[in-house]
Design a protein around this motif. Structure first.
Motif, PDB file in Angstrom:
ATOM      1  N   ARG A   1       0.826  -0.921  -0.165  1.00 19.16           N
ATOM      2  CA  ARG A   1      -0.433   0.038   0.355  1.00 19.16           C
ATOM      3  C   ARG A   1       0.674   1.148  -0.228  1.00 19.16           C
ATOM      4  O   ARG A   1       0.401   2.558  -0.901  1.00 19.16           O
ATOM      5  CB  ARG A   1      -1.321  -0.478   1.299  1.00 19.16           C
ATOM      6  N   ASP A   2       1.982   1.183   0.944  1.00 22.74           N
ATOM      7  CA  ASP A   2       2.659   1.907   1.009  1.00 22.74           C
ATOM      8  C   ASP A   2       3.841   2.893  -0.064  1.00 22.74           C
ATOM      9  O   ASP A   2       4.226   3.859  -0.462  1.00 22.74           O
ATOM     10  CB  ASP A   2       3.360   2.698   2.318  1.00 22.74           C
ATOM     11  N   ARG A   3       4.033   1.593  -1.359  1.00 22.14           N
ATOM     12  CA  ARG A   3       4.924   1.737  -2.280  1.00 22.14           C
ATOM     13  C   ARG A   3       4.900   1.544  -3.613  1.00 22.14           C
ATOM     14  O   ARG A   3       4.475  -0.593  -3.288  1.00 22.14           O
ATOM     15  CB  ARG A   3       6.392   0.864  -1.264  1.00 22.14           C
ATOM     16  N   PRO A   4       4.441   1.785  -4.180  1.00 21.87           N
ATOM     17  CA  PRO A   4       3.900   1.366  -5.060  1.00 21.87           C
ATOM     18  C   PRO A   4       4.990   0.645  -5.898  1.00 21.87           C
ATOM     19  O   PRO A   4       6.345   0.671  -6.212  1.00 21.87           O
ATOM     20  CB  PRO A   4       2.903   3.464  -6.545  1.00 21.87           C
ATOM     21  N   SER A   5       4.509  -0.175  -7.235  1.00 22.62           N
ATOM     22  CA  SER A   5       5.217  -1.437  -7.339  1.00 22.62           C
ATOM     23  C   SER A   5       5.902  -0.564  -8.771  1.00 22.62           C
ATOM     24  O   SER A   5       6.715  -1.626  -9.650  1.00 22.62           O
ATOM     25  CB  SER A   5       4.793  -2.786  -7.454  1.00 22.62           C
ATOM     26  N   SER A   6       5.644   0.498 -10.043  1.00 16.88           N
ATOM     27  CA  SER A   6       6.089   0.479 -10.586  1.00 16.88           C
ATOM     28  C   SER A   6       6.442   1.974 -10.587  1.00 16.88           C
ATOM     29  O   SER A   6       6.401   3.522  -9.771  1.00 16.88           O
ATOM     30  CB  SER A   6       4.664   1.050 -12.001  1.00 16.88           C
ATOM     31  N   ALA A   7       7.447   2.592 -11.440  1.00 15.20           N
ATOM     32  CA  ALA A   7       8.114   4.174 -10.765  1.00 15.20           C
ATOM     33  C   ALA A   7       7.094   4.648 -11.813  1.00 15.20           C
ATOM     34  O   ALA A   7       6.340   4.190 -13.169  1.00 15.20           O
ATOM     35  CB  ALA A   7       9.948   3.733 -12.116  1.00 15.20           C
ATOM     36  N   PRO A   8       7.563   5.578 -11.202  1.00 22.89           N
ATOM     37  CA  PRO A   8       6.335   7.070 -11.713  1.00 22.89           C
ATOM     38  C   PRO A   8       6.944   7.560 -13.110  1.00 22.89           C
ATOM     39  O   PRO A   8       8.210   7.355 -13.968  1.00 22.89           O
ATOM     40  CB  PRO A   8       6.824   8.021 -10.788  1.00 22.89           C
ATOM     41  N   THR A   9       6.195   7.691 -13.759  1.00 23.11           N
ATOM     42  CA  THR A   9       6.541   8.467 -15.215  1.00 23.11           C
ATOM     43  C   THR A   9       6.622   9.697 -15.891  1.00 23.11           C
ATOM     44  O   THR A   9       7.269   9.856 -16.786  1.00 23.11           O
ATOM     45  CB  THR A   9       4.867   7.633 -16.035  1.00 23.11           C
ATOM     46  N   ASP A  10       5.942  10.569 -14.940  1.00 18.41           N
ATOM     47  CA  ASP A  10       6.467  11.725 -14.624  1.00 18.41           C
ATOM     48  C   ASP A  10       7.130  12.455 -14.959  1.00 18.41           C
ATOM     49  O   ASP A  10       7.617  13.506 -13.562  1.00 18.41           O
ATOM     50  CB  ASP A  10       5.208  12.695 -14.134  1.00 18.41           C
ATOM     51  N   LEU A  11       8.677  12.024 -14.283  1.00 18.22           N
ATOM     52  CA  LEU A  11       9.873  12.183 -13.313  1.00 18.22           C
ATOM     53  C   LEU A  11      10.463  13.368 -14.165  1.00 18.22           C
ATOM     54  O   LEU A  11      10.362  12.646 -16.082  1.00 18.22           O
ATOM     55  CB  LEU A  11      10.676  10.972 -12.806  1.00 18.22           C
ATOM     56  N   PRO A  12      11.229  14.043 -14.292  1.00 16.73           N
ATOM     57  CA  PRO A  12      12.071  15.195 -15.099  1.00 16.73           C
ATOM     58  C   PRO A  12      13.271  14.372 -15.612  1.00 16.73           C
ATOM     59  O   PRO A  12      13.818  12.944 -15.241  1.00 16.73           O
ATOM     60  CB  PRO A  12      13.033  16.190 -14.219  1.00 16.73           C
ATOM     61  N   GLY A  13      14.050  14.861 -16.353  1.00 21.42           N
ATOM     62  CA  GLY A  13      14.589  14.110 -17.058  1.00 21.42           C
ATOM     63  C   GLY A  13      14.663  12.945 -17.892  1.00 21.42           C
ATOM     64  O   GLY A  13      13.576  12.193 -17.849  1.00 21.42           O
ATOM     65  N   LEU A  14      15.852  11.864 -17.551  1.00 19.07           N
ATOM     66  CA  LEU A  14      15.951  10.585 -18.354  1.00 19.07           C
ATOM     67  C   LEU A  14      16.211   9.685 -17.399  1.00 19.07           C
ATOM     68  O   LEU A  14      17.179  10.032 -17.018  1.00 19.07           O
ATOM     69  CB  LEU A  14      16.780   9.950 -19.494  1.00 19.07           C
ATOM     70  N   SER A  15      15.635   8.181 -17.372  1.00 20.38           N
ATOM     71  CA  SER A  15      16.768   6.983 -16.429  1.00 20.38           C
ATOM     72  C   SER A  15      17.489   7.057 -17.120  1.00 20.38           C
ATOM     73  O   SER A  15      18.498   7.384 -18.515  1.00 20.38           O
ATOM     74  CB  SER A  15      15.392   6.173 -16.685  1.00 20.38           C
ATOM     75  N   VAL A  16      18.837   6.610 -16.583  1.00 18.90           N
ATOM     76  CA  VAL A  16      19.860   6.107 -16.923  1.00 18.90           C
ATOM     77  C   VAL A  16      20.333   5.526 -17.886  1.00 18.90           C
ATOM     78  O   VAL A  16      20.863   5.714 -19.110  1.00 18.90           O
ATOM     79  CB  VAL A  16      21.004   5.246 -15.653  1.00 18.90           C
ATOM     80  N   SER A  17      18.974   4.351 -18.070  1.00 18.03           N
ATOM     81  CA  SER A  17      19.246   3.398 -18.857  1.00 18.03           C
ATOM     82  C   SER A  17      18.436   4.313 -20.929  1.00 18.03           C
ATOM     83  O   SER A  17      18.639   3.981 -21.936  1.00 18.03           O
ATOM     84  CB  SER A  17      17.888   2.551 -19.168  1.00 18.03           C
ATOM     85  N   GLU A  18      17.256   4.439 -20.253  1.00 18.16           N
ATOM     86  CA  GLU A  18      16.570   5.746 -21.795  1.00 18.16           C
ATOM     87  C   GLU A  18      17.974   6.888 -21.958  1.00 18.16           C
ATOM     88  O   GLU A  18      18.282   6.867 -23.304  1.00 18.16           O
ATOM     89  CB  GLU A  18      15.480   6.885 -21.025  1.00 18.16           C
ATOM     90  N   ALA A  19      18.812   7.271 -21.255  1.00 16.29           N
ATOM     91  CA  ALA A  19      19.492   8.265 -21.249  1.00 16.29           C
ATOM     92  C   ALA A  19      20.989   7.651 -22.707  1.00 16.29           C
ATOM     93  O   ALA A  19      21.045   7.564 -23.261  1.00 16.29           O
ATOM     94  CB  ALA A  19      20.715   8.734 -20.178  1.00 16.29           C
ATOM     95  N   ALA A  20      21.196   6.171 -21.896  1.00 14.64           N
ATOM     96  CA  ALA A  20      22.244   5.505 -23.113  1.00 14.64           C
ATOM     97  C   ALA A  20      21.608   4.822 -23.887  1.00 14.64           C
ATOM     98  O   ALA A  20      22.187   5.224 -25.161  1.00 14.64           O
ATOM     99  CB  ALA A  20      22.321   4.201 -22.056  1.00 14.64           C
ATOM    100  N   LYS A  21      19.994   4.491 -24.365  1.00 10.36           N
ATOM    101  CA  LYS A  21      20.597   4.576 -25.720  1.00 10.36           C
ATOM    102  C   LYS A  21      19.807   6.077 -26.385  1.00 10.36           C
ATOM    103  O   LYS A  21      19.959   5.419 -27.614  1.00 10.36           O
ATOM    104  CB  LYS A  21      18.457   4.274 -25.683  1.00 10.36           C
ATOM    105  N   ARG A  22      19.591   7.057 -25.985  1.00 11.07           N
ATOM    106  CA  ARG A  22      19.651   8.334 -26.563  1.00 11.07           C
ATOM    107  C   ARG A  22      20.728   8.662 -26.992  1.00 11.07           C
ATOM    108  O   ARG A  22      20.912   8.668 -28.574  1.00 11.07           O
ATOM    109  CB  ARG A  22      19.087   9.301 -26.194  1.00 11.07           C
ATOM    110  N   LEU A  23      22.237   8.285 -26.257  1.00 13.05           N
ATOM    111  CA  LEU A  23      23.084   8.751 -26.684  1.00 13.05           C
ATOM    112  C   LEU A  23      23.785   7.781 -27.523  1.00 13.05           C
ATOM    113  O   LEU A  23      25.127   7.540 -27.395  1.00 13.05           O
ATOM    114  CB  LEU A  23      23.977   9.309 -25.757  1.00 13.05           C
TER     115      LEU A  23
END
Length: 177
Positions: A106-128
């Protein structure tokens, strides 16, 4: 039908199984049950079986008969540590663990939020077009700006800002190979 075949199930689980069997036999008033009705029936049975004390009784009986936790885990399709977590101890200890688990969920959702600023490390790696390790190296060298975003529930995420250039006060980025 289920009364004699699976008499060890709780009344709720037996009813869910009977409802699902009725869908299969077309006893629900339709020749073929609708796919969503079948899915609901399957889900109801799964929920009822998860809550059924028959599994705990079977585990305790198996352990009393000399089975090991490895054997119990294998029969249940779990790891030994997961089986022990689920079934070890008396009823009070199990109830305390289950409530703690429900509270965490209940206290900690199991999925990562989608509205965070910037990119995740893996997203940045793919982009670059580089590996995640290369992103970490660029951040450590000050070639990329990154920040750790901490949420109110205690979760934290490393976010990378590749469009902003080097980290502040680091000057221009030297050429990389």
């Amino acid at each position: 039908m289920t009364g004699s075949v699976v008499s060890f199930l709780s009344a709720d689980a037996a009813r869910a199984l009977e409802r699902l069997s009725a869908l299969e036999a077309g006893e629900a008033g339709e020749a073929d049950a609708a796919p969503l009705d079948r899915l609901r029936g399957i889900r109801s049975l799964v929920v009822a079986l998860e809550a059924d004390p028959a599994a705990l009784r079977a585990v305790r009986d198996a352990l009393d008969a000399g089975a090991t936790w490895d054997e119990v885990a294998d029969a249940a399709g779990l790891s030994p540590s997961a089986a022990k977590y689920r079934w070890a101890g008396d009823d009070d200890a199990i109830a305390i663990r289950q409530e703690a688990s429900r509270r965490r969920k209940r206290d900690r959702p199991s999925s990562a939020p989608t509205d965070l600023p910037g990119l995740s490390v893996s997203e940045a790696a793919k982009r670059l077009g580089v590996t995640p390790q290369a992103i970490y190296q660029r951040v450590n060298r000050g070639l990329l700006r990154a920040a750790t975003v901490e949420l109110a529930d205690g979760r934290s995420y490393k976010r990378v800002f590749p469009d902003e250039g080097p980290a502040p006060d680091e000057g221009p980025a030297p050429d990389e190979q």
